[in-house]
Design a protein around this motif. Sequence first.
Motif, mmCIF file in Angstrom:
data_model
loop_
_atom_site.group_PDB
_atom_site.id
_atom_site.type_symbol
_atom_site.label_atom_id
_atom_site.label_comp_id
_atom_site.label_asym_id
_atom_site.label_seq_id
_atom_site.Cartn_x
_atom_site.Cartn_y
_atom_site.Cartn_z
ATOM 1 N N UNK A 40 -1.266 41.925 46.523
ATOM 2 C CA UNK A 40 -2.347 42.888 46.365
ATOM 3 C C UNK A 40 -2.456 43.304 44.888
ATOM 4 N N UNK A 41 -3.207 42.529 44.132
ATOM 5 C CA UNK A 41 -3.317 42.747 42.691
ATOM 6 C C UNK A 41 -3.970 44.086 42.355
ATOM 7 N N UNK A 42 -4.992 44.477 43.091
ATOM 8 C CA UNK A 42 -5.667 45.748 42.798
ATOM 9 C C UNK A 42 -4.696 46.921 42.872
ATOM 10 N N UNK A 43 -3.907 46.963 43.938
ATOM 11 C CA UNK A 43 -2.948 48.057 44.094
ATOM 12 C C UNK A 43 -1.857 47.969 43.040
ATOM 13 N N UNK A 44 -1.352 46.763 42.778
ATOM 14 C CA UNK A 44 -0.317 46.591 41.753
ATOM 15 C C UNK A 44 -0.819 47.086 40.398
ATOM 16 N N UNK A 45 -2.063 46.764 40.075
ATOM 17 C CA UNK A 45 -2.636 47.211 38.798
ATOM 18 C C UNK A 45 -2.825 48.721 38.759
ATOM 19 N N UNK A 46 -3.199 49.337 39.865
ATOM 20 C CA UNK A 46 -3.365 50.795 39.905
ATOM 21 C C UNK A 46 -2.038 51.521 39.718
ATOM 22 N N UNK A 47 -0.946 50.870 40.112
ATOM 23 C CA UNK A 47 0.372 51.488 40.034
ATOM 24 C C UNK A 47 1.126 51.115 38.761
ATOM 25 N N UNK A 48 0.443 50.451 37.831
ATOM 26 C CA UNK A 48 1.095 50.030 36.594
ATOM 27 C C UNK A 48 0.160 50.245 35.409
ATOM 28 N N UNK A 91 7.633 62.449 30.237
ATOM 29 C CA UNK A 91 6.608 61.580 30.810
ATOM 30 C C UNK A 91 7.052 60.125 30.904
ATOM 31 N N UNK A 92 8.342 59.889 30.790
ATOM 32 C CA UNK A 92 8.876 58.542 30.998
ATOM 33 C C UNK A 92 9.995 58.620 32.022
ATOM 34 N N UNK A 93 10.238 57.492 32.662
ATOM 35 C CA UNK A 93 11.299 57.437 33.668
ATOM 36 C C UNK A 93 11.835 56.019 33.753
ATOM 37 N N UNK A 94 13.023 55.907 34.320
ATOM 38 C CA UNK A 94 13.635 54.612 34.585
ATOM 39 C C UNK A 94 14.190 54.635 35.996
ATOM 40 N N UNK A 95 13.980 53.536 36.707
ATOM 41 C CA UNK A 95 14.581 53.356 38.028
ATOM 42 C C UNK A 95 15.604 52.249 37.865
ATOM 43 N N UNK A 96 16.852 52.563 38.162
ATOM 44 C CA UNK A 96 17.963 51.641 37.942
ATOM 45 C C UNK A 96 18.315 50.887 39.221
ATOM 46 N N UNK A 103 13.820 49.554 35.621
ATOM 47 C CA UNK A 103 12.363 49.439 35.618
ATOM 48 C C UNK A 103 11.826 50.708 34.971
ATOM 49 N N UNK A 104 11.008 50.541 33.943
ATOM 50 C CA UNK A 104 10.501 51.672 33.178
ATOM 51 C C UNK A 104 9.146 52.127 33.720
ATOM 52 N N UNK A 105 8.928 53.415 33.662
ATOM 53 C CA UNK A 105 7.659 53.995 34.088
ATOM 54 C C UNK A 105 7.171 54.993 33.047
ATOM 55 N N UNK A 106 5.875 55.238 33.105
ATOM 56 C CA UNK A 106 5.239 56.203 32.211
ATOM 57 C C UNK A 106 4.283 57.036 33.060
ATOM 58 N N UNK A 107 4.219 58.318 32.776
ATOM 59 C CA UNK A 107 3.285 59.185 33.475
ATOM 60 C C UNK A 107 1.950 59.125 32.750
ATOM 61 N N UNK A 108 0.903 58.721 33.466
ATOM 62 C CA UNK A 108 -0.436 58.594 32.912
ATOM 63 C C UNK A 108 -1.369 59.430 33.784
ATOM 64 N N UNK A 109 -2.023 60.385 33.179
ATOM 65 C CA UNK A 109 -2.923 61.291 33.914
ATOM 66 C C UNK A 109 -2.239 61.907 35.129
ATOM 67 N N UNK A 110 -0.979 62.283 34.958
ATOM 68 C CA UNK A 110 -0.236 62.954 36.015
ATOM 69 C C UNK A 110 0.344 62.049 37.079
#
Length: 118
Positions: A40-48, A91-96, A103-110
């Motif tokens: 599901x590319x649309x959902x994957x893109x929305x979550x990244x 606004x950054x996070x890591x899931x180990x 896996x790195x994450x960033x908070x974008x628009x909340x």
Amino acid sequence: MKRFIIIILAFSCMMIFNGCSEKTPKETVINWATAVAEGNLDTADKLSTSNVHLYNKLLIAGIKDKSYDTPDKMGEILEKIEPAREEINGDTAKVYIDEKNPIQLKKVDGKWKVDLAD
């Protein structure tokens, strides 16, 4: 790459137990990995972030054409995800999943988004 596919499948299994929200970085990674595993590319893109969109396409293409092996034992995958921890720093996070390759994450628009680029 095989290890990454194992991680995706592990998150897919956890998705069954955790529902579909993205309130935490870990939940976002679970939902993103599930979307990739399901193609599901649309959902994957929305979550990244946009940094990850090409990577999403490549992963999904590899799964669809069976370029990547997938593990047979889901129990082994769950054992790997059980100890996963998240580390939030503003606004950054890591899931180990493992200590070497979080896996790195960033908070974008909340909202938390997977952001594999450094």
